[in-house]
Design a protein around this motif. Structure first.
Motif, short mmCIF file in Angstrom:
data_model
loop_
_atom_site.label_atom_id
_atom_site.label_comp_id
_atom_site.label_asym_id
_atom_site.label_seq_id
_atom_site.Cartn_x
_atom_site.Cartn_y
_atom_site.Cartn_z
N ASP A 118 0.70 -1.30 0.10
CA ASP A 118 0.06 0.09 -0.01
C ASP A 118 0.97 1.30 -0.04
O ASP A 118 1.94 1.14 0.09
CB ASP A 118 -0.87 -0.14 1.21
N ASP A 120 1.67 3.30 2.23
CA ASP A 120 2.37 3.53 3.41
C ASP A 120 3.47 2.52 3.34
O ASP A 120 4.45 2.38 4.62
CB ASP A 120 1.43 3.34 4.70
N VAL A 158 -5.58 -2.77 -2.12
CA VAL A 158 -5.62 -1.77 -1.14
C VAL A 158 -5.62 -0.35 -1.40
O VAL A 158 -4.84 0.11 -2.39
CB VAL A 158 -4.48 -1.88 -0.18
N GLY A 160 -6.64 2.99 0.09
CA GLY A 160 -6.79 3.87 1.24
C GLY A 160 -6.82 3.13 2.33
O GLY A 160 -6.02 2.22 2.45
N GLU A 161 -7.98 3.11 2.95
CA GLU A 161 -8.33 2.38 4.24
C GLU A 161 -9.16 1.02 3.88
O GLU A 161 -9.36 0.35 4.60
CB GLU A 161 -8.95 3.06 5.35
N GLN A 162 -9.05 0.89 2.54
CA GLN A 162 -10.20 -0.23 2.18
C GLN A 162 -9.29 -1.40 1.73
O GLN A 162 -8.49 -1.17 0.81
CB GLN A 162 -11.13 0.24 1.16
N ARG A 177 -11.68 -3.47 6.08
CA ARG A 177 -10.84 -2.17 6.53
C ARG A 177 -9.25 -2.78 6.47
O ARG A 177 -9.10 -4.00 6.82
CB ARG A 177 -11.22 -1.47 8.09
N THR A 178 -8.42 -1.78 6.46
CA THR A 178 -6.86 -2.42 6.67
C THR A 178 -6.52 -2.84 8.12
O THR A 178 -5.53 -3.42 8.03
CB THR A 178 -5.95 -1.06 6.28
N ASP A 179 -7.42 -2.55 9.01
CA ASP A 179 -6.97 -3.17 10.41
C ASP A 179 -7.91 -4.43 10.38
O ASP A 179 -7.72 -5.28 11.30
CB ASP A 179 -7.71 -2.28 11.43
N SER A 223 -14.63 3.77 -4.67
CA SER A 223 -13.88 3.41 -3.26
C SER A 223 -14.57 2.77 -2.14
O SER A 223 -14.19 2.16 -1.19
CB SER A 223 -13.12 4.80 -2.63
#
Length: 346
Positions: A118, A120, A158, A160-162, A177-179, A223
């Motif tokens: 991703d 990050d 991935v 964003g946060e999805q 979610r990424t978590d 998204s």
């Protein structure tokens, strides 16, 4: 996991063969820079052929093979991570330097289906019923199981946060979610048809692109997973998807176009995000024949292709585009500004 299930999934992979895009972290090391700037100095197994040419049909691709290296085992996924090429073979993740030397490897809990990095720098490893996430030091930071015990995951992207994952068994996209928290199941308004293991997914800008292989479509979602549109039609001609189930893999180009990879008649093609066919980039002849689809990604002005146990770099060569032979690619006449055509300076 039961042996019966493993055998079934292996069958899907083999049958589907007759039948990321990836994000490189900012500030990558000099080895990776040299890998793409001067591959002839680093790759230990240069290609024997200089162009994708077939004597039978006089097909010429303007993209020529400039370097390649082999790995130990059949490649199931690959991406650029940290300052290395990260390659999955079975349950092994192998990190290679730009010279092709194995620097590190480790084992995950099941066979790897897909890899992506991703924005990050987190590495996501997709397995049939599990997703693992690794930090830049190679430490697993989080992991979660599929939300359905019958899941058979194929590809992921991935945004964003999805996290969006394709599931061949349940014929849908699973949204997390990424978590690791489950969000929802996403079903195609056309109904996903997945007769073989050919369920690719990627994202470009703020949209998700997913293959609906049995219907010979690429579907577009926003998204949040809301369906927007689709394109594609069955056929063997350029700009069409052939056989029982295509396209197999999807990736993005440096200019934000969509790259597709097909099986049966293997080829790598480029489309506008609105579905406008641009050109064939690498036809069957340039890819060495056979029937399998090749995994593909782009970086700077290179096409990077993985098939069987080999990773190969292709670069645009204006001399081939001016050769006068019948091109299998319309790339030289495309009016979309694209770094891929920066190519080799003649």
């Amino acid at each position: 996991m039961e042996k019966k299930e493993l055998s079934r999934r292996r069958f899907l992979q083999v049958a589907g063969s007759v039948a990321a895009g990836g994000f490189i972290m900012a500030g990558a090391g000099s080895l990776l820079y040299r890998m793409f700037a001067k591959p002839e100095e680093l790759f230990y197994e240069p290609s024997d052929s200089s162009s994708g040419t077939s004597g039978k049909n006089s097909f010429v691709s303007p993209y020529e093979s400039i370097a390649k290296f082999s790995v130990d085992g059949d490649i199931s996924a690959f991406t650029l991570w940290k300052d290395m090429m990260t390659v999955a073979t079975g349950q092994q993740l192998k990190l290679y330097s730009a010279k092709g030397s194995l620097k590190r490897q480790f084992t995950v809990e099941d066979e790897v289906r897909d890899l992506t990095v991703d924005s990050d720098g987190w590495l996501y490893v997709l397995m049939p019923q599990q997703i693992d996430v690794f930090d830049s030091q190679g430490k697993r930071t989080r992991s979660w199981k599929a939300c359905d015990e019958n899941a058979d995951y194929c590809g992921l992207t991935v945004l964003g946060e999805q996290v969006f994952v394709t599931d061949a068994q349940n014929k849908l996209i699973c949204n997390y979610r990424t978590d690791g928290n489950f969000v929802k199941f996403i079903k195609s308004p056309h109904g996903f048809v997945v007769p073989s293991y050919s369920f690719g997914i990627t994202h470009i800008d703020n949209r998700v692109y997913c293959s609906n292989p049995g219907r010979h479509l690429v579907e577009v979602y926003d998204s949040e997973g809301t369906y927007l549109s689709s394109f594609g039609k069955a056929g063997t001609g350029e700009g069409q998807f052939s056989g029982c189930c295509n396209p197999v893999y999807l990736a993005s180009s440096p200019s934000g176009e969509l790259i597709t990879s097909e099986k049966g008649i293997p080829r790598i093609s480029c489309y506008g995000t609105d579905g406008t066919f641009r050109s064939v980039l690498l036809p069957q002849e340039a890819l060495g024949g056979g029937h399998d689809a090749s995994r593909v990604m782009t970086q700077q002005d290179k096409l990077i292709v993985a098939r069987k146990s080999t990773i190969e770099l292709y670069q645009y060569n204006p001399a081939l585009a001016r050769s006068g032979a019948r091109l299998s690619s319309k790339c030289p006449t495309c009016d979309v500004p694209c770094p891929l055509r920066d190519g080799i300076t003649i």
